[in-house]
Design a protein around this motif. Sequence first.
Motif, PDB file in Angstrom:
ATOM      1  N   UNK A 148       0.805  -1.227   0.000  1.00  0.00           N
ATOM      2  CA  UNK A 148       0.000   0.000   0.000  1.00  0.00           C
ATOM      3  C   UNK A 148       0.834   1.273   0.000  1.00  0.00           C
ATOM      4  N   UNK A 149       0.189   2.352  -0.352  1.00  0.00           N
ATOM      5  CA  UNK A 149       0.731   3.685  -0.114  1.00  0.00           C
ATOM      6  C   UNK A 149       0.166   4.187   1.218  1.00  0.00           C
ATOM      7  N   UNK A 150       0.919   5.044   1.896  1.00  0.00           N
ATOM      8  CA  UNK A 150       0.408   5.655   3.127  1.00  0.00           C
ATOM      9  C   UNK A 150      -0.686   6.646   2.768  1.00  0.00           C
ATOM     10  N   UNK A 151      -0.384   7.492   1.813  1.00  0.00           N
ATOM     11  CA  UNK A 151      -1.367   8.323   1.133  1.00  0.00           C
ATOM     12  C   UNK A 151      -1.052   8.201  -0.344  1.00  0.00           C
ATOM     13  N   UNK A 152      -1.908   8.717  -1.187  1.00  0.00           N
ATOM     14  CA  UNK A 152      -1.696   8.457  -2.612  1.00  0.00           C
ATOM     15  C   UNK A 152      -0.358   8.986  -3.105  1.00  0.00           C
ATOM     16  N   UNK A 153       0.217  10.013  -2.425  1.00  0.00           N
ATOM     17  CA  UNK A 153       1.502  10.539  -2.854  1.00  0.00           C
ATOM     18  C   UNK A 153       2.663  10.079  -1.977  1.00  0.00           C
ATOM     19  N   UNK A 154       2.377   9.277  -0.936  1.00  0.00           N
ATOM     20  CA  UNK A 154       3.419   8.744  -0.053  1.00  0.00           C
ATOM     21  C   UNK A 154       3.384   7.235  -0.205  1.00  0.00           C
ATOM     22  N   UNK A 155       4.375   6.693  -0.901  1.00  0.00           N
ATOM     23  CA  UNK A 155       4.270   5.340  -1.405  1.00  0.00           C
ATOM     24  C   UNK A 155       4.818   4.230  -0.539  1.00  0.00           C
ATOM     25  N   UNK A 156       4.833   3.040  -1.146  1.00  0.00           N
ATOM     26  CA  UNK A 156       5.308   1.841  -0.468  1.00  0.00           C
ATOM     27  C   UNK A 156       6.797   1.923  -0.163  1.00  0.00           C
ATOM     28  N   UNK A 157       7.556   2.645  -0.988  1.00  0.00           N
ATOM     29  CA  UNK A 157       8.993   2.789  -0.715  1.00  0.00           C
ATOM     30  C   UNK A 157       9.229   3.589   0.561  1.00  0.00           C
ATOM     31  N   UNK A 158       8.427   4.639   0.769  1.00  0.00           N
ATOM     32  CA  UNK A 158       8.522   5.412   2.002  1.00  0.00           C
ATOM     33  C   UNK A 158       8.106   4.554   3.195  1.00  0.00           C
ATOM     34  N   UNK A 159       7.050   3.774   3.010  1.00  0.00           N
ATOM     35  CA  UNK A 159       6.593   2.881   4.066  1.00  0.00           C
ATOM     36  C   UNK A 159       7.672   1.851   4.399  1.00  0.00           C
ATOM     37  N   UNK A 160       8.350   1.354   3.372  1.00  0.00           N
ATOM     38  CA  UNK A 160       9.410   0.363   3.581  1.00  0.00           C
ATOM     39  C   UNK A 160      10.545   0.936   4.412  1.00  0.00           C
ATOM     40  N   UNK A 161      10.999   2.152   4.090  1.00  0.00           N
ATOM     41  CA  UNK A 161      12.131   2.691   4.847  1.00  0.00           C
ATOM     42  C   UNK A 161      11.713   3.062   6.266  1.00  0.00           C
ATOM     43  N   UNK A 162      10.449   3.416   6.463  1.00  0.00           N
ATOM     44  CA  UNK A 162       9.957   3.705   7.807  1.00  0.00           C
ATOM     45  C   UNK A 162       9.908   2.428   8.643  1.00  0.00           C
ATOM     46  N   UNK A 163       9.377   1.351   8.049  1.00  0.00           N
ATOM     47  CA  UNK A 163       9.258   0.099   8.788  1.00  0.00           C
ATOM     48  C   UNK A 163      10.616  -0.555   9.029  1.00  0.00           C
ATOM     49  N   UNK A 164      11.488  -0.560   8.027  1.00  0.00           N
ATOM     50  CA  UNK A 164      12.793  -1.217   8.179  1.00  0.00           C
ATOM     51  C   UNK A 164      13.718  -0.436   9.121  1.00  0.00           C
ATOM     52  N   UNK A 165      13.489   0.865   9.256  1.00  0.00           N
ATOM     53  CA  UNK A 165      14.301   1.667  10.169  1.00  0.00           C
ATOM     54  C   UNK A 165      13.814   1.565  11.609  1.00  0.00           C
ATOM     55  N   UNK A 166      12.531   1.204  11.795  1.00  0.00           N
ATOM     56  CA  UNK A 166      11.905   1.176  13.131  1.00  0.00           C
ATOM     57  C   UNK A 166      11.895   2.575  13.758  1.00  0.00           C
ATOM     58  N   UNK A 167      11.866   3.603  12.929  1.00  0.00           N
ATOM     59  CA  UNK A 167      11.937   4.969  13.439  1.00  0.00           C
ATOM     60  C   UNK A 167      10.710   5.341  14.269  1.00  0.00           C
ATOM     61  N   UNK A 168       9.560   4.707  13.987  1.00  0.00           N
ATOM     62  CA  UNK A 168       8.350   5.036  14.732  1.00  0.00           C
ATOM     63  C   UNK A 168       8.440   4.579  16.189  1.00  0.00           C
ATOM     64  N   UNK A 169       9.442   3.751  16.490  1.00  0.00           N
ATOM     65  CA  UNK A 169       9.635   3.276  17.859  1.00  0.00           C
ATOM     66  C   UNK A 169      10.543   4.202  18.665  1.00  0.00           C
ATOM     67  N   UNK A 170      11.096   5.221  18.004  1.00  0.00           N
ATOM     68  CA  UNK A 170      11.998   6.149  18.665  1.00  0.00           C
ATOM     69  C   UNK A 170      11.207   7.264  19.375  1.00  0.00           C
ATOM     70  N   UNK A 171      11.759   7.722  20.502  1.00  0.00           N
ATOM     71  CA  UNK A 171      11.157   8.846  21.212  1.00  0.00           C
ATOM     72  C   UNK A 171      11.641  10.175  20.641  1.00  0.00           C
ATOM     73  N   UNK A 172      12.843  10.156  20.024  1.00  0.00           N
ATOM     74  CA  UNK A 172      13.405  11.400  19.503  1.00  0.00           C
ATOM     75  C   UNK A 172      12.788  11.753  18.145  1.00  0.00           C
TER      76      UNK A 172
END
Length: 544
Positions: A148-172
Amino acid sequence: MANYGIALDLGTSGFRSHLVDLDNNANILGTAVTARHPLPGANIMDHLHYWMNSGSDIGHKIIMETVHNLISLYGQDKMKDIRQIAICGNPIQLSLFENIEVRDLAFAGKNKLKTLGVTSPDRSAHVTTAGKIGIPGINAEAEVLIPPAIRHEIGADALAMIMKSHMLEKDQTCMVTDYGTNAEMGLYHDGELYSGSAAAGPAMEGQSIKHGMLAAPGAISDVTLNEDGTWDNIVLNDKLVPVVVSKVNPLTGQEVKVLDYEVKGITGTGTVSAMAIGLESGAITLPTILNEEHRIKLANGVYFTEEDVKEAGKAMGAIRAGHRTLMKEVGINDEDVRVMYMAGASGTYVDPVKAQYCGMIPRILDEVYQLGNTSLMMAHDLLKNNETLDEMQSVANSISANHIMFAGNEIFEKMYVLELAYWEEGMSMEMYDTMMQMDGLGSMPALVPPKKVVRVVKSDIPDVGGGLKTLEEVGLILKGSFDGCTGCKKCQRGCPERALTVLEKGDSFEINVRSDLCLGTACQACELNCTEKVYTFSQLRSEI
């Protein structure tokens, strides 16, 4: 009977793939990549323009033939046993692959889309088949997994780097960027994701550079400065691992070999390194290279020109302007960004300190993580566990995302004008800083090297299986005959990429254009050079 899968990263500069064994935990058996993108154009907007001007029929045919030829590198005997294909990429590349509506991605204005009668297609996670997509030579019932895309202009590649980085788990507050022709970037702050996409241009992928190439064996991926003023040429070997091949005086070209290995060109990270070390050592004083030949000599006849300096500068400037625009739009300062994630080939091989020196990452950071090709990794994850598709959709649904369009953004435009003046005209950093303050954009903080740098993977594609193959001739030959053409070959002589050839066909002439070498609608020097004004680029077609 074997069961194979294909993991496919549809990048703006080219396609990358794995052949995997579905019967054995999706183990990687081999890797194949294209040397370039098959569609005419040097960036994603060129691809869109070509698609809309020449028609989706020919554009989709070019992509499908390329995918077929890429998979064929694994062996014709394996084609019939492919059961699944998992893809990843930005919204435009995935839409071109599926041959669905792209005008909603080409035009930002809602009124324009309404006038055209354009409705955005559903870009949720789904499964289709190779037959419905139109991939030739593959079992028509083979499943195609589309994330999927996050939004129509924010794609699966952006989602991939977000998930593989685990950045959403950071407090900073964190920032992530996939360094490529279309630099996708995200800023995560106070539980919200802010994204943008900077058309950095192909220099970050080693293209539009005199001796540039994608990250592949034989590519200079880094250079380092020695105490005696010589540079170490660091080159990707057959496993895509960087190794020192030679020492060279960059201004005279005197070279001493360390390892007997063929150097073929320079990739995006090598370009960044050449810029950083050139500026640090004084070999480059923007925008000039300080020797009689105005070129930096690297290895085996590979050199770096003043035009390369300008081309790389435009890319670096777009990335820095994009990063700082995100910060300003969110209302934070440079010192608020604590962690940086770098994805893609350029994000993996580049020295973060050199990248920071050239403006490609923020100037004050605690931690930097180099992730590799997260898009290809995510496609591989989809084959290892099909439930990953649902997981991606769940994460996409959970992210509160805000997309900032840099095109037409006043902050980005002001910053990018200053970047061009710095890289192309030699504006001093002091004057740059003064102009920033006059425009109300604050001052550029002093550079503080990262406290911690972690290269998560050794190479952007950590596992190539049994080896890496490259599809050198990508795309199709576009052909056309035009009444009134005299065969003067002015169009051929004026093609900057040597993509065009004029052939005699009896009493007439035929224009042949290699789609992968052509710069497309961003150039069209061939049309401008036509003496008789009878040639139209968009009318070229393929016989395949």
